[in-house]
Design a protein around this motif. Structure first.
Motif, short mmCIF file in Angstrom:
data_model
loop_
_atom_site.label_atom_id
_atom_site.label_comp_id
_atom_site.label_asym_id
_atom_site.label_seq_id
_atom_site.Cartn_x
_atom_site.Cartn_y
_atom_site.Cartn_z
N GLU A 101 0.78 -1.11 0.01
CA GLU A 101 -0.01 0.05 0.08
C GLU A 101 0.81 1.30 -0.07
O GLU A 101 1.80 1.15 0.46
CB GLU A 101 -0.99 -0.17 1.30
CG GLU A 101 -1.96 -1.15 1.27
CD GLU A 101 -3.03 -1.12 0.36
OE1 GLU A 101 -2.92 -0.16 -0.37
OE2 GLU A 101 -3.66 -2.20 -0.09
N LYS A 158 -1.88 3.69 4.78
CA LYS A 158 -3.01 2.49 4.72
C LYS A 158 -2.34 1.16 5.32
O LYS A 158 -1.53 0.79 4.90
CB LYS A 158 -3.45 2.37 3.38
CG LYS A 158 -4.58 1.37 3.59
CD LYS A 158 -5.35 1.16 2.15
CE LYS A 158 -6.75 0.11 2.34
NZ LYS A 158 -7.28 -0.01 1.02
N GLU A 201 -6.81 0.33 7.18
CA GLU A 201 -7.69 1.52 6.82
C GLU A 201 -6.64 2.79 6.49
O GLU A 201 -5.48 2.86 7.16
CB GLU A 201 -8.54 2.00 7.96
CG GLU A 201 -7.83 2.23 9.17
CD GLU A 201 -8.77 1.98 10.35
OE1 GLU A 201 -10.10 1.77 10.17
OE2 GLU A 201 -8.49 2.43 11.61
N TRP A 202 -7.16 3.84 5.65
CA TRP A 202 -6.23 4.91 5.47
C TRP A 202 -6.09 5.84 6.75
O TRP A 202 -7.25 6.13 7.60
CB TRP A 202 -6.69 5.93 4.40
CG TRP A 202 -6.69 5.38 2.97
CD1 TRP A 202 -7.32 4.65 2.30
CD2 TRP A 202 -5.31 5.38 2.48
NE1 TRP A 202 -6.94 4.17 1.36
CE2 TRP A 202 -5.49 4.75 1.15
CE3 TRP A 202 -4.01 5.80 2.74
CZ2 TRP A 202 -4.65 4.59 0.31
CZ3 TRP A 202 -3.04 5.86 1.56
CH2 TRP A 202 -3.65 5.16 0.38
#
Length: 148
Positions: A88, A111, A114-115
């Protein structure tokens, strides 16, 4: 190396370079709905990262009262971009200083499931930087566009 082999090598190099440039895209993020309980006030409301031009535009809350919020824009330079071990992307950017600004803001958007945006504020006094604040990670919903 023969002339045709050289041409083929150059063609391959140009094609690889063009493909790399075309893969650069944009990513746009807004705070996730899950932030409402954990962080009732998030001053960054939208992030737009352009990988090709290495610029970041943000919609931010400049001031807030009981009844109103004053919105503003903040520009930043994308200073580092890499892939994490999970594949990511990780973006590191800092705000572009403006006249009258007392602090520079540093950001890391990454990320891991989740970001998450982590930010820090640095003040320079008498040519010495001093860390003013570090904000917890705020969860963002991000959408990527590879149209370049």
């Amino acid at each position: 190396m023969s002339i045709s082999a050289q041409r083929l090598a150059i063609l391959f190099f140009v094609l690889a370079w063009a493909t790399g440039a075309a893969s650069a895209g944009t990513i746009t993020c807004v705070p996730a709905a899950s932030n409402s309980q954990a962080a009732p006030f998030n001053w960054v409301r939208r992030i737009a990262i352009d990988e090709h031009s290495r610029t970041v535009n943000m919609d931010v809350v400049r001031s807030r009262t009981k009844d109103t919020e004053t919105m503003g824009k903040m520009r930043a330079d994308l200073v580092h971009m890499e892939d994490s071990p999970s594949g990511e992307p990780v973006y590191v950017f800092n705000s572009i200083p403006t006249a009258g600004a007392e602090a520079t803001h540093l950001f890391r958007l990454s990320k891991a499931g989740e970001w998450r945006l982590i930010s820090a504020s640095v003040v320079v006094t008498n040519k010495l930087p001093a860390l003013r604040a570090v904000e917890q990670g705020v969860v963002f919903d991000c959408k990527r566009s590879d149209l370049g």
